[in-house]
Design a protein around this motif. Structure first.
Motif, PDB file in Angstrom:
ATOM      1  N   THR A 158       0.845  -1.195   0.000  1.00 50.45           N
ATOM      2  CA  THR A 158       0.000   0.000   0.000  1.00 50.45           C
ATOM      3  C   THR A 158       0.876   1.239   0.000  1.00 50.45           C
ATOM      4  O   THR A 158       1.991   1.228   0.521  1.00 50.45           O
ATOM      5  CB  THR A 158      -0.905   0.021   1.247  1.00 50.45           C
ATOM      6  N   THR A 159       0.379   2.254  -0.639  1.00 41.36           N
ATOM      7  CA  THR A 159       1.144   3.505  -0.704  1.00 41.36           C
ATOM      8  C   THR A 159       0.716   4.475   0.388  1.00 41.36           C
ATOM      9  O   THR A 159       1.155   5.614   0.401  1.00 41.36           O
ATOM     10  CB  THR A 159       0.931   4.153  -2.086  1.00 41.36           C
ATOM     11  N   SER A 160      -0.155   4.001   1.286  1.00 43.78           N
ATOM     12  CA  SER A 160      -0.623   4.902   2.341  1.00 43.78           C
ATOM     13  C   SER A 160      -0.916   4.134   3.594  1.00 43.78           C
ATOM     14  O   SER A 160      -1.061   2.910   3.580  1.00 43.78           O
ATOM     15  CB  SER A 160      -1.879   5.647   1.878  1.00 43.78           C
ATOM     16  N   ARG A 161      -0.993   4.869   4.639  1.00 43.85           N
ATOM     17  CA  ARG A 161      -1.343   4.307   5.943  1.00 43.85           C
ATOM     18  C   ARG A 161      -2.806   4.596   6.293  1.00 43.85           C
ATOM     19  O   ARG A 161      -3.165   4.650   7.450  1.00 43.85           O
ATOM     20  CB  ARG A 161      -0.439   4.912   7.013  1.00 43.85           C
ATOM     21  N   VAL A 163      -7.007   4.499   6.743  1.00 42.87           N
ATOM     22  CA  VAL A 163      -8.103   3.616   7.148  1.00 42.87           C
ATOM     23  C   VAL A 163      -9.380   4.201   6.552  1.00 42.87           C
ATOM     24  O   VAL A 163      -9.431   5.360   6.144  1.00 42.87           O
ATOM     25  CB  VAL A 163      -8.222   3.520   8.687  1.00 42.87           C
ATOM     26  N   ALA A 196      -5.844   9.249   8.353  1.00 40.18           N
ATOM     27  CA  ALA A 196      -4.482   9.114   8.836  1.00 40.18           C
ATOM     28  C   ALA A 196      -4.184  10.307   9.739  1.00 40.18           C
ATOM     29  O   ALA A 196      -4.916  11.305   9.755  1.00 40.18           O
ATOM     30  CB  ALA A 196      -3.500   9.038   7.666  1.00 40.18           C
ATOM     31  N   HIS A 218      -1.498  15.599   5.602  1.00 43.58           N
ATOM     32  CA  HIS A 218      -0.735  14.503   6.217  1.00 43.58           C
ATOM     33  C   HIS A 218       0.780  14.700   6.048  1.00 43.58           C
ATOM     34  O   HIS A 218       1.540  14.334   6.943  1.00 43.58           O
ATOM     35  CB  HIS A 218      -1.179  13.158   5.638  1.00 43.58           C
ATOM     36  N   GLN A 242      -4.935   9.228  13.641  1.00 40.96           N
ATOM     37  CA  GLN A 242      -5.649   8.317  12.733  1.00 40.96           C
ATOM     38  C   GLN A 242      -6.823   7.674  13.466  1.00 40.96           C
ATOM     39  O   GLN A 242      -6.694   7.212  14.597  1.00 40.96           O
ATOM     40  CB  GLN A 242      -4.697   7.221  12.201  1.00 40.96           C
ATOM     41  N   ARG A 275      -5.718   3.787  -2.068  1.00 38.70           N
ATOM     42  CA  ARG A 275      -4.958   4.100  -0.857  1.00 38.70           C
ATOM     43  C   ARG A 275      -5.530   3.397   0.377  1.00 38.70           C
ATOM     44  O   ARG A 275      -4.878   3.372   1.416  1.00 38.70           O
ATOM     45  CB  ARG A 275      -4.989   5.606  -0.595  1.00 38.70           C
ATOM     46  N   PRO A 277      -6.985   0.168   2.718  1.00 38.25           N
ATOM     47  CA  PRO A 277      -6.447  -1.188   2.910  1.00 38.25           C
ATOM     48  C   PRO A 277      -7.243  -2.299   2.265  1.00 38.25           C
ATOM     49  O   PRO A 277      -6.691  -3.289   1.823  1.00 38.25           O
ATOM     50  CB  PRO A 277      -6.419  -1.341   4.433  1.00 38.25           C
TER      51      PRO A 277
END
Length: 281
Positions: A158-161, A163, A196, A218, A242, A275, A277
């Motif tokens: 994934t390119t992001s954290r 949710v 995030a 972010h 987040q 982006r 999950p």
């Protein structure tokens, strides 16, 4: 009568061979006796003319000289095994063996005898060397009793954290050039959460088409926007973590709670679902 006795010869008394002492002695004795008898007869009766004594002709076997190189000899009258063997330089026992004669060594007139060793048979060709034993085939490795479990597929990076900002389902997907984000449908008043950690850079209703809007930055290139809210719970400059609730969802004309969610990267809209999950039902 004495004269007749002196002129009588038996045939075998004339078959003496060189080296055959018995035959020569017998022949000499007979000849000597014949001469004495003739002398006595001439003395007793002078007027009677002495008869001419003609001895019986000797029978001589035609035996080739030793070493003549002939392999065979035909037996002539008067030949004996021992005379034939001596004439050809062989042993009598060898001639018996070569011709399979009887133990007595008797030969017959006209019989063809081998008088030279038989030609040696060709040497037996040596038996070919046995072929080298074929090595046994390599043993295949034992089969595995259980199939190896398939390798786990690597999860897509994934390119992001991020949710999911609200529970619900995606009512409208992202279409480049046609839409700027996705619409998530849920119950009215549903909590809206920060995707995030970041800082609120805008919170208000001054931008047309977004209703009550919250924008969170972010990092230097990535921001998220949450529009069409029912109520805002943060203000500009607030730091959020987040999953923190920043607003509640509003309701459209049909009374369905909705959230307009956008992601901007370097100022350009990108697909938010790329982006997130996992898909949200």
């Amino acid at each position: 009568m004495t004269l007749l006795a002196a002129c009588t010869f038996t045939p075998w008394q004339s078959l003496g061979r060189p080296g055959d002492d018995g035959g020569a002695a017998a022949s000499g004795a007979v000849a000597s006796g014949a001469a004495d008898s003739a002398t006595e007869a001439s003395t007793a009766a002078a007027p009677v003319a002495s008869p001419i004594l003609t001895p019986s002709p000797k029978v001589v076997a035609e035996v080739p000289a030793a070493g003549a190189g002939k392999a065979f000899y035909r037996v002539k009258a008067g030949d004996t095994l021992y005379h034939i063997a001596a004439a050809h330089g062989q042993r009598a026992a060898d001639i018996v063996a070569w011709n399979k004669l009887p133990a007595s060594g008797k030969v017959n007139v006209g019989q063809l005898l081998r008088v030279a060793p038989p030609a040696k048979s060709a040497a037996t060709a040596p038996a070919p060397a046995p072929a080298a034993p074929t090595p046994p085939p390599a043993t295949a490795p034992a089969e595995r009793t259980a199939a190896a479990p398939p390798a786990a597929k690597p999860r897509a990076a994934t390119t992001s954290r991020f949710v999911w900002p609200m529970n619900g389902s995606v009512a409208t997907t992202f279409a480049p050039g046609k839409s700027r984000g996705i619409v998530i449908a849920g119950a009215p008043g549903e909590p809206v959460k920060a995707a995030a950690a970041g800082r609120v850079v805008y919170a208000g209703s001054g931008i047309q088409g977004y209703g009550k809007l919250v924008i969170v930055k972010h990092d230097a290139r990535l921001v998220t926007a949450y529009g069409r809210n029912g109520r805002l719970l943060v203000k500009q400059g607030d730091a959020v973590r987040q999953g923190q609730t920043i607003a509640t969802s509003g309701a459209d004309a049909a009374g369905v709670g909705t959230l307009l969610f956008e992601v901007r990267e370097n100022g350009k809209p990108v697909d938010p679902q790329a982006r997130l999950p996992r898909p949200q039902s």
